[in-house]
Design an enzyme around this catalytic site. Structure first.
Site, mmCIF file in Angstrom:
data_model
loop_
_atom_site.group_PDB
_atom_site.id
_atom_site.type_symbol
_atom_site.label_atom_id
_atom_site.label_comp_id
_atom_site.label_asym_id
_atom_site.label_seq_id
_atom_site.Cartn_x
_atom_site.Cartn_y
_atom_site.Cartn_z
ATOM 1 N N SER A 1 70.985 40.131 59.751
ATOM 2 C CA SER A 1 69.885 40.257 59.059
ATOM 3 C C SER A 1 68.940 41.094 59.433
ATOM 4 C CB SER A 1 69.329 38.707 58.776
ATOM 5 O OG SER A 1 70.133 37.792 58.212
ATOM 6 N N GLU B 1 63.729 41.129 61.275
ATOM 7 C CA GLU B 1 64.101 40.020 62.414
ATOM 8 C C GLU B 1 64.637 40.860 63.441
ATOM 9 O OE1 GLU B 1 66.790 36.924 60.734
ATOM 10 O OE2 GLU B 1 67.913 37.552 62.538
ATOM 11 N N ARG C 1 63.426 31.762 64.142
ATOM 12 C CA ARG C 1 63.829 33.001 65.067
ATOM 13 C C ARG C 1 62.858 33.430 66.050
ATOM 14 N NH1 ARG C 1 67.582 31.411 62.223
ATOM 15 N NH2 ARG C 1 68.419 32.404 60.345
#
Ligand code: NAP
Length: 329
Positions: free
Chosen positions: A229, A324, A158
């Site tokens: 998320s 995130e 990520r």
């Protein structure tokens, strides 16, 4: 290029948070970037699916340049170019319909093509870095377009160079992808294992299965505001892992870059926060990585709940989980 003032961003972020921006510039063609007066502190907005807007904004650049083009086709692979404002899932659909392999596990991820390399989107054992050939960017200061090859993008979990060294310096204008024309699937993830036995498996079968699973587990942003998320998975070192495994032998875990990955969804669940709700915000019962705006929540409400989740996980496991979602200040 379109320019508006005092624009409400509620319908431009999937959390459905109300925020006003003084300037709102719509990029319809990548060359509009040249004329838009982009500043290092301008907020570059794609699908608004991975952001939490915490304050009113001064300047928003909304990427709406769309289009998918076949650049080069060879017997075994194809190079595609997609404009940054193209809807990510339209791109996956295009690949599946043309029998190009590699994007199918990333079906139904919300957001735009331009946002995909920034956080190196991933799902079901695939990451977008695996199919990116290069990324074209627009340099905010010099007003030049230039191309960054995959290996120079510093892709990680990520993460990428666009979140670190190049943050606030460039805007992704388009992305080049390298897809396979040779049949190959990536079915290593548990949820996709039932496809192993399917006779004459097609790209469409995989896409349909991913869509089916995602729609069962994840809340529809049209129904409940959310950003997918909210937290990243935890990665711990061997010592911490052994300590936890002694205490929780059933703990799911996977080898990962830099240590051992423990699904944060499990940590949140075990901390008693799965399905927890406080007024108009909550931890989604089917997928505790997701924080949901049940209607009318503010960014503050969401941050307050996420702080509580982080605190509970820390108290129970001694792990500091990371967000995130991108906080837009
Ligand atoms: P899941 O299948 O219930 O698995 C839980 C976690 O275990 C996932 O986070 C996944 O890590 C990890 N995992 C499962 N099987 C694995 C394997 N064979 N090897 C390595 N790690 C494994 O997960 P889920 O929540 O339903 O999500 C399915 C996939 O969609 C995941 O890849 C997830 O990352 C992705 N997803 C992403 C978002 C987003 O907003 N970014 C939202 C929803 C789902 P990884 O997350 O590292 O894959």
């Amino acid at each position: 290029m379109i320019h508006e003032t005092n624009k409400d961003l509620t319908s431009f972020n999937t959390f459905g948070i109300k925020a006003i921006t003084e300037h709102f510039t719509v990029i319809q063609n990548k060359f509009d970037l040249y004329d838009a007066e982009i500043q290092p502190n301008s907020f570059i907005l794609g699908g608004g699916s991975n952001v939490l807007i915490t304050k009113p904004q001064y300047d928003v650049i909304y990427m709406k340049n769309r289009g998918i083009f076949i650049e080069k086709e060879k017997p075994k692979n194809v190079i595609l170019r997609a404009e940054a404002g193209e809807i990510w899932d339209n791109f996956v659909k295009f690949c599946v319909e043309h029998d190009f392999y590699g994007a199918e596990n990333l079906s139904l991820i919300p957001g735009t093509v331009g946002a995909a390399p920034i956080q190196n989107i991933g799902a079901y054992g695939a990451e977008v870095k695996d199919i990116i050939e290069a990324v074209e960017v627009f340099d905010i200061e010099t007003k030049n377009y230039y191309i960054i090859n995959n290996r120079k993008c510093d892709f990680g979990y990520r993460s990428s160079i666009f979140k670190t060294k190049l943050k606030s310096k460039v805007v992704v204008s388009c992305v080049f992808f390298n897809l396979s024309k040779v049949k190959k699937f990536n079915l290593q993830y548990g949820d996709l294992k039932n496809l192993h036995d399917k006779h004459d498996l097609t790209l469409e079968d995989v896409r349909n299965e991913v869509i089916r699973i995602r729609t069962t587990k994840l809340p529809d942003t049209k129904e409940y505001g959310n950003s997918g998320s909210f937290f990243k998975n935890a990665v711990v070192d061997k010592k911490k892992f052994n300590e936890l495994l002694n205490k929780y032998p059933e703990m799911p875990h996977f080898n990962a870059e830099g240590g051992i990955k423990i699904p944060t969804a499990w940590l949140i669940d075990k901390s008693g926060m799965k399905g927890y709700r406080e007024a108009n915000v909550g931890v989604f019962p089917n997928q505790p990585l997701v924080i949901v705006n049940y209607g009318g929540a503010t960014a503050e409400d969401i941050l307050k709940l996420s702080d509580l989740v982080e605190q509970k996980v820390f108290e129970n496991f001694g792990i500091r989980i990371e967000k995130e979602v991108n906080l837009i200040n």
